[in-house]
Design a protein around this motif. Structure first.
Motif, short mmCIF file in Angstrom:
data_model
loop_
_atom_site.label_atom_id
_atom_site.label_comp_id
_atom_site.label_asym_id
_atom_site.label_seq_id
_atom_site.Cartn_x
_atom_site.Cartn_y
_atom_site.Cartn_z
N ALA A 65 0.76 -1.31 0.30
CA ALA A 65 0.13 -0.34 -0.02
C ALA A 65 1.02 1.61 -0.06
CB ALA A 65 -1.20 0.06 1.28
N HIS A 66 2.15 1.54 1.19
CA HIS A 66 2.53 3.06 0.85
C HIS A 66 4.04 2.44 0.48
CE1 HIS A 66 -0.36 4.23 3.06
NE2 HIS A 66 -0.75 3.38 4.01
N PRO A 114 -2.05 -0.35 -3.04
CA PRO A 114 -1.80 1.34 -3.23
C PRO A 114 -1.93 1.91 -4.29
CG PRO A 114 -1.41 -1.24 -3.94
CD PRO A 114 -1.92 -1.61 -3.09
N LEU A 115 -2.94 1.71 -4.87
CA LEU A 115 -3.42 2.65 -5.72
C LEU A 115 -4.26 3.75 -5.18
CD1 LEU A 115 -5.00 0.56 -8.72
CD2 LEU A 115 -2.41 1.21 -8.49
N VAL A 116 -4.55 3.72 -4.17
CA VAL A 116 -5.32 4.18 -3.32
C VAL A 116 -3.90 5.59 -3.16
CG1 VAL A 116 -6.14 4.81 -1.01
CG2 VAL A 116 -6.76 2.46 -2.57
N ILE A 166 -4.54 8.52 -8.44
CA ILE A 166 -4.43 8.23 -9.64
C ILE A 166 -5.98 7.06 -9.70
CG2 ILE A 166 -3.51 5.87 -9.18
CD1 ILE A 166 -1.69 5.52 -11.25
N LEU A 167 -7.00 7.73 -8.54
CA LEU A 167 -7.77 6.36 -9.25
C LEU A 167 -8.88 7.77 -8.83
CD1 LEU A 167 -7.83 3.30 -6.44
CD2 LEU A 167 -7.35 3.74 -9.52
N MET A 173 -10.92 3.94 -0.81
CA MET A 173 -10.97 3.88 -2.01
C MET A 173 -12.49 4.97 -2.10
SD MET A 173 -11.19 0.19 -3.78
CE MET A 173 -10.49 0.34 -5.02
N LYS A 174 -13.67 4.46 -1.21
CA LYS A 174 -14.72 6.04 -1.49
C LYS A 174 -14.46 6.90 -0.89
CE LYS A 174 -18.76 2.89 -0.16
NZ LYS A 174 -18.99 2.44 1.06
N LYS A 175 -13.44 7.38 -0.36
CA LYS A 175 -12.70 8.81 -0.18
C LYS A 175 -12.56 9.38 -1.47
CE LYS A 175 -10.97 7.76 4.70
NZ LYS A 175 -9.58 8.13 5.13
#
Length: 234
Positions: A108-109, A136-138, A148-149, A178-180
């Protein structure tokens, strides 16, 4: 023939809670089979290289009743991975981040992974992730500082699918994060779900969605290759 980089968690262990996780077998092997069927090749990477830890649950009779993925794992094809820091991102047409809870801990980081993702994205390649793989995309920012998302339709492992005994051990909720920043959709009414947020971003919901996710990625790469060939011969 496109080249795809599959990124795997190196694994995570919480001895106090007797919890071991890593990458999920079906989420690597189902897409790889789809990609190879279309003639594409897949390279493997993980944070430290070598043999990354597979989530043992993903090889169990419950999740792999026919032993299909266990057989592939036992064959040793996922035993050797390149350290992410040593990956030459420009060599790849797409990146595929494999899920499993391990991705939330060590992918993720990971700044080296974020850098690889950005190179693939900025050179027009496809960035894809399945299940917990979007973690990690988050946290990946493009060179202009945008997520990026950001604003895209995406999916990933839903909160209501998470095992109760695991929730308290995870560093964050993938769905909540992801919702953020994005338009998250679990599409819980569908047996399999994968969604293109843009021409370059593909996400898949869960292990059961891995075959569809792999098919979508493989067919898109084949389509892009055909378009390039048509341009060349015009």
């Amino acid at each position: 023939m496109a080249k795809v980089l599959a990124v795997l968690s190196g694994g995570y262990a919480d001895e106090e809670n007797n919890y071991v996780t890593g990458w999920w077998a079906e989420e690597l092997f189902a897409p790889v089979l789809a990609l190879e069927k279309e003639g594409h090749t897949v390279g493997l990477a993980s944070p430290k290289g070598g043999k990354p830890v597979v989530d043992p649950m993903s090889l169990s009779k419950e999740y792999d009743p026919e032993g299909k993925y266990k057989e592939l794992y036992d064959s040793g094809i996922a035993d050797k991975t390149t350290p992410i820091v040593d990956v030459k991102a420009s060599d790849y047409d797409a990146i595929m981040i494999v899920g499993g809870h391990g991705a939330m801990f060590d992918l993720a980081h990971d700044p080296d992974l974020h850098a690889v993702i950005n190179v693939v994205y900025e050179t027009g390649g496809i960035v894809s992730a399945v299940c917990h793989g979007p973690a990690p995309l988050v946290y990946t920012k493009t060179k202009d500082g945008r997520g990026i998302l950001e604003g895209l339709k995406v999916t990933g492992y839903p909160n209501k699918f998470e095992p109760e005994e695991v929730v308290g051990l995870l560093p964050f909720s993938l769905e909540d994060e992801m919702k953020k920043i994005a338009n998250y959709e679990p599409a819980s009414d569908k047996e399999q779900y994968a969604v293109w947020g843009s021409d370059q971003i593909l996400t898949g919901r869960d292990p059961q969605s891995s075959p569809l996710f792999g098919k979508e990625l493989a067919e898109k790469l084949t389509s892009l290759e055909k378009k390039e060939e048509e341009k060349f011969f015009k």
